[in-house]
Design an enzyme around this catalytic site. Structure first.
Site, PDB file in Angstrom:
ATOM      1  N   ASP A  47       0.775  -1.109  -0.105  1.00  0.00           N
ATOM      2  CA  ASP A  47      -0.053   0.046   0.145  1.00  0.00           C
ATOM      3  C   ASP A  47       0.924   1.279   0.081  1.00  0.00           C
ATOM      4  O   ASP A  47       1.622   1.434   0.726  1.00  0.00           O
ATOM      5  CB  ASP A  47      -0.940  -0.033   1.276  1.00  0.00           C
ATOM      6  CG  ASP A  47      -1.572  -1.026   1.584  1.00  0.00           C
ATOM      7  OD1 ASP A  47      -1.612  -2.098   0.805  1.00  0.00           O
ATOM      8  OD2 ASP A  47      -2.528  -1.249   2.570  1.00  0.00           O
ATOM      9  N   TRP A  71       5.901 -10.315   1.248  1.00  0.00           N
ATOM     10  CA  TRP A  71       5.253  -9.756   2.464  1.00  0.00           C
ATOM     11  C   TRP A  71       6.132 -10.230   3.819  1.00  0.00           C
ATOM     12  O   TRP A  71       6.337 -11.242   3.668  1.00  0.00           O
ATOM     13  CB  TRP A  71       4.011  -9.818   2.695  1.00  0.00           C
ATOM     14  CG  TRP A  71       3.270  -8.779   3.683  1.00  0.00           C
ATOM     15  CD1 TRP A  71       2.874  -7.596   3.177  1.00  0.00           C
ATOM     16  CD2 TRP A  71       3.082  -8.867   4.944  1.00  0.00           C
ATOM     17  NE1 TRP A  71       2.246  -7.082   4.530  1.00  0.00           N
ATOM     18  CE2 TRP A  71       2.342  -7.683   5.587  1.00  0.00           C
ATOM     19  CE3 TRP A  71       3.195 -10.223   5.895  1.00  0.00           C
ATOM     20  CZ2 TRP A  71       2.028  -7.997   6.703  1.00  0.00           C
ATOM     21  CZ3 TRP A  71       2.844  -9.919   7.199  1.00  0.00           C
ATOM     22  CH2 TRP A  71       2.301  -9.029   7.801  1.00  0.00           C
ATOM     23  N   GLU A 229     -10.511  -2.269   4.473  1.00  0.00           N
ATOM     24  CA  GLU A 229      -9.390  -1.737   4.464  1.00  0.00           C
ATOM     25  C   GLU A 229      -9.011  -0.251   3.796  1.00  0.00           C
ATOM     26  O   GLU A 229      -9.573  -0.022   3.167  1.00  0.00           O
ATOM     27  CB  GLU A 229      -8.160  -2.511   3.914  1.00  0.00           C
ATOM     28  CG  GLU A 229      -8.173  -4.132   4.383  1.00  0.00           C
ATOM     29  CD  GLU A 229      -7.201  -4.875   4.024  1.00  0.00           C
ATOM     30  OE1 GLU A 229      -6.610  -5.899   4.937  1.00  0.00           O
ATOM     31  OE2 GLU A 229      -6.801  -5.067   2.922  1.00  0.00           O
TER      32      GLU A 229
END
Ligand code: FRU
Length: 519
Positions: A47, A71, A229
């Site tokens: 993001d 990640w 989110e």
């Protein structure tokens, strides 16, 4: 003796392996590194975070794991740009600590020094982010996520975490994250919106440290295919006039229109405490729950630049150009994923109600290279090459106007010598636009990636269809009907695309077309 002979051979083998890896990475650089989209030099990114504008620079932070291209423990990476196109990557801004990983959030310029962090006349920049406690997650606790702040007195380069963190404790909600903060000029207060499971929550504060809960929004509204989110809330002028409406963005994962992650939006009003849907927009939602910032598969967690409103009142937006469905396995190794181009969001209202529009940020008009005007021509049922660049298409913008006198379908195709192609177009029988990446190159690294065509409704019925798209090695962003329907998809050809072809039925006509290389 024998051992001594084996060692040099082993060393040689190791050296060869290294060069093969380096070679692969070189190919990856030339083949897949976008030219005009932000990518980190190395390793994992998701993001966009903490975007603010200060002293002529746009700052962009991002979810970053410097340890690998997947990640991991989240940091905030940092880049800045004067023009939203050329980005300079800076040292990591925020590191995980004993309170957890640094998840998504925002940053504000505290001009009035309401936080008291300012010193010697220096304006504090304050970042508001989620602390995600991995130990608690593993122990299956509920209070995994809290909101914390940090400040910078050197224009966002280095940060000090506030000793009173967290500033918002966890209220017994497992998913409780991604705070986006803005200054509410009318009421002279800070407002924070965050995602809590499948709702958003609003808080207000005088000083960024003490927060009071003010309202929920989201129950039984919009899409609920997955967790909510990265919300955002900001005003936009309606039809560039005096009237203003508030726009709320909410990313959801999964549950997007073409599978996986995507970002929906709501139009309404904000009274300083609560957001309520505009009644007309509520009726629109009841009628057709299909309001997405982007209908493609690769624009997620996007939010707007905090303190930058354009002269026309519009906002600047950027999104993460990937999808949680396959983000961790896309075929780049040195780095993983890119941001979308910066886009200008505007709000329009007509007899069909409200719609959010997007267009490519105007800065991209300044970086144009070679331009080619396409001929005014009638198209046929077979693909006809309209543009070719044997060195590879690189990054280019294609703008076009098509005459749709009758019910006509058409398709643009981007292709290479290996027979791989990416197709985009309008299916007029079903009245939808599409991006077909099923034969675009490497697709089998994940089962969903190349499994089907992405589609999006055509929302207008003008006889002249206008469109603009940016293609940049591994991504396509298409703005149909002046930005009313937007689609973004990524793809991985095994050799660069070199040709653009087009086909259409019923003598569809290209009225105008222009290919512009972007430097
Ligand atoms: C969205 C998201 C956020 C979270 C971050 C973690 O893509 O899941 O909700 O803060 O990524 O990296």
């Amino acid at each position: 003796m024998r051992k001594l002979k084996i060692i040099p051979v082993l060393l040689l083998l190791l050296a060869c392996q290294k060069t093969t890896k380096e070679k692969a990475q070189m190919n990856e650089e030339t083949l897949y590194r976008p030219l005009i989209h932000f990518t980190p030099k190395a390793h994992w990114m998701n993001d966009p975070n903490g975007m603010f504008y200060f002293n002529g620079k746009y700052h962009l932070y991002f979810q970053y794991y410097p340890g690998a291209s997947v990640w991991g423990p989240m940091h905030w990476g940092h880049a800045s740009s004067k023009d939203l196109i050329h980005w300079e990557e800076h040292p990591i801004a925020l590191y995980p600590d004993e309170m957890g990983y640094i998840f998504s959030g925002s940053a504000v310029v505290d001009h009035k020094n309401t936080s008291g962090f300012g010193k010697d006349g220096k304006t504090p920049i304050v970042a508001i982010f989620t602390h995600h406690d991995m130990d608690k997650e593993i122990a299956e606790k509920i209070d995994v996520e809290t909101q914390s702040i940090a400040f910078s007195l050197d224009e966002g380069m280095t940060w000090t975490k506030y000793e009173g963190n967290p500033v918002i404790e966890n209220p017994a909600i497992r998913d409780f994250r991604d705070p986006k903060v803005f200054w509410d000029d009318e009421r002279e207060q800070w407002v924070l919106i965050l995602a809590a499971q499948q709702k958003v929550m609003l808080y207000t504060s005088p000083n960024l440290k003490d927060w009071t809960f003010s309202a929920h929004f989201g129950e039984k509204v919009g899409h609920h295919g997955g967790v909510w989110e990265c919300p955002d809330l900001f005003p936009l002028p309606v039809n560039q006039g005096e009237e203003q409406k508030w726009v709320m963005l909410v990313s959801i994962n999964p549950g997007g229109p073409n599978g996986g992650s995507a970002t929906q939006y709501f139009i309404g009003d904000f009274d300083g405490k609560r957001f309520s849907l505009d009644p007309e927009f509520a009726a629109q939602l009841d009628n057709d729950n299909n309001y997405w910032v982007d209908f493609g598969r690769d624009n997620y967690a996007g939010v707007t630049w905090q303190n930058k409103t354009l002269d026309n009142g519009n906002k600047l937006f950027i999104g993460w150009m990937s999808n949680w469905q396959y983000a961790k396995v896309v075929p780049t190794e040195k780095w993983r994923s890119a941001m979308t181009v910066a886009r200008e969001l505007s709000l329009k209202h007509n007899e069909n109600g409200y719609r959010l529009f997007s267009k490519i940020a105007s800065q991209f008009n300044e970086v144009t290279g070679k331009k080619t005007q396409l001929e005014n021509q009638n198209l046929g049922a077979k693909h006809k090459i309209i543009y070719e660049n044997l060195a590879g298409l690189g990054a280019l913008k294609l703008s076009f106007e098509l005459n749709l006198e009758k019910e006509q379908s058409f398709e643009f195709q981007f292709k290479n010598d290996l027979g791989s192609h990416l197709d985009i177009g309008l299916d007029s029988t079903n009245n939808y636009f599409y991006i077909d990446r099923t034969a675009s190159g490497a697709v089998d690294f994940e089962k969903e990636f190349g499994s089907r065509v992405s589609i999006a409704p055509r929302l207008g019925n003008e006889k002249i269809l206008t469109g603009e798209l940016i293609i940049d090695k591994t991504s396509i962003e298409v703005f149909w009907d002046g930005g009313r329907t937007v689609m973004t998809d990524i793809f991985f050809p095994t050799a660069p695309y070199t040709q653009i072809a087009v086909k259409g039925d019923n003598e569809i006509q290209i009225k105008q077309g222009k290919v512009t290389h972007l430097k």
